[in-house]
Design a protein around this motif. Structure first.
Motif, PDB file in Angstrom:
ATOM      1  N   PHE A  59       6.773  -4.093 109.312  1.00 33.97           N
ATOM      2  CA  PHE A  59       7.782  -3.608 108.420  1.00 33.97           C
ATOM      3  C   PHE A  59       7.588  -2.148 108.017  1.00 33.97           C
ATOM      4  N   GLU A  62      10.695  -0.572 106.333  1.00 28.11           N
ATOM      5  CA  GLU A  62      10.963  -0.822 105.033  1.00 28.11           C
ATOM      6  C   GLU A  62      10.124  -0.171 103.920  1.00 28.11           C
ATOM      7  N   HIS A  63       8.813  -0.453 104.423  1.00 29.07           N
ATOM      8  CA  HIS A  63       7.725   0.533 103.489  1.00 29.07           C
ATOM      9  C   HIS A  63       8.080   1.856 103.259  1.00 29.07           C
ATOM     10  N   THR A  65      10.892   3.540 103.685  1.00 26.89           N
ATOM     11  CA  THR A  65      12.168   3.587 102.719  1.00 26.89           C
ATOM     12  C   THR A  65      11.725   3.371 101.113  1.00 26.89           C
ATOM     13  N   ARG A  66      10.902   2.574 100.900  1.00 28.67           N
ATOM     14  CA  ARG A  66      10.714   2.207  99.516  1.00 28.67           C
ATOM     15  C   ARG A  66       9.687   3.572  98.936  1.00 28.67           C
ATOM     16  N   ILE A 226       8.341  -6.118  99.647  1.00 28.76           N
ATOM     17  CA  ILE A 226       8.979  -6.060 101.014  1.00 28.76           C
ATOM     18  C   ILE A 226       8.401  -7.445 101.546  1.00 28.76           C
ATOM     19  N   LYS A 230      11.178 -10.609 102.622  1.00 23.71           N
ATOM     20  CA  LYS A 230      10.965 -11.143 104.095  1.00 23.71           C
ATOM     21  C   LYS A 230      11.183 -12.820 104.005  1.00 23.71           C
TER      22      LYS A 230
END
Length: 307
Positions: A59, A62-63, A65-66, A226, A230
């Protein structure tokens, strides 16, 4: 051994890992940063955690982006790209010959101050970036035994105070909550929001199972997890009703199952809260099923990355 969601199987290789500080590798015993660092002085920093599974940072987008959203939130300009950061992480992983069961922590502080102060204008260096990768495999004993929670009097703050979604170095209120839980004989802390509804735990996100439904908080006062996202995705994909809603301890104490989620431990069952046994007090069937579905998403991500 400390019991909780961050329990890991002991691995002596971690005594000799290489740690990256601003792109330079150091032995663990030599990895140091200035006492004038913004993160040390006033908690002015952000962080992100990654999991390496079969050579893949799961992922990853996603990480990243965070992390970039956190930097924008605190007004920290990152003088590198996402690709640059991933390359630096890979450099650390390669130096440590790591491929599986690895937990990576990336910490970015505003930089070095010329004097102890919170004023960002007194920063005299660019951001400091520290990357720590450790051999970490979640304890199967913790997964089977589950953890216990205690509801802290420390509340999760509102977004106009310190947005709970922000992964920042200012974690003192969560530490206070955990201290309360430990002193009460529990493993970790359950935290309520400013309205008294169940929000999250001190370091993980919280879910309950009520009949055929899975409940979690609205997301307004909890970490932007995250793994939490999920699990919600898995529920939607496989036809399981997952409600993001306000609910209270009344609902929690009468739940059939409860579990927490996090990057390192995945899904961990909760067997007791505030001294009350939840459901049958064991790793329940619904939690096991959701854990399997979450692992399926990981495997799909690994295969897609290698394709």
């Amino acid at each position: 051994m400390v019991h909780g969601t961050h329990n890991a199987v002991n691995d002596d290789r971690n005594e000799h890992i290489k740690i990256s500080i601003n792109g330079e590798l150091f032995d663990r015993k030599d990895a140091k940063i200035s006492v004038f660092d913004s993160g040390y002085l006033v908690g002015d920093g952000i962080w992100e955690a990654f999991r390496l599974h079969q050579g893949v940072l799961v992922f990853l987008n996603e990480h990243l982006t965070r992390l970039w959203e956190a930097a924008a939130t605190v007004g920290m300009k990152l003088p590198f790209t996402k690709a640059d950061l991933v390359a630096d992480i890979r450099k650390v992983l390669d130096a440590n010959e790591m491929n599986d069961h690895v937990h990576v922590r990336v910490m970015v502080t505003r930089g070095i101050k010329k004097t102890p102060s919170q004023d960002p204008r007194l920063t005299i260096s660019g951001p400091n970036v520290v990357i720590i990768a450790e051999h970490k495999q979640a304890s199967s004993e913790t997964k089977e035994q589950g953890i216990t929670l205690f509801t802290s009097t420390i509340r999760r703050g509102s977004p106009d105070y310190l947005d709970p979604r922000l992964n920042c170095h200012s974690k003192l209120h969560e530490v206070q909550a955990l201290v309360q839980a430990i002193e009460a004989g529990a493993d970790e802390a359950l935290m309520l929001d400013i309205h008294g509804f169940v929000s999250t735990c001190n370091a993980t996100n919280f879910f309950i199972v009520k009949g055929d439904e899975v409940w979690t908080s609205t997301g307004q006062y909890c970490m932007n997890g995250i793994t939490r996202g999920k699990v919600i995705e898995a529920c939607e994909r496989f036809g399981i009703t997952c409600l993001q809603k306000d609910f209270s301890l009344y609902d929690v104490y009468g739940a059939d199952e409860a579990f927490v989620t996090g990057t390192f431990g995945g899904l961990t069952p909760v067997t007791k809260i505030d001294g009350r046994i939840i459901g049958d007090g064991e790793y329940g069937a619904s939690t096991k099923k959701l854990s399997s579905l979450y692992n399926q998403l990981i495997e799909e991500g690994v295969k897609g990355n290698k394709a």
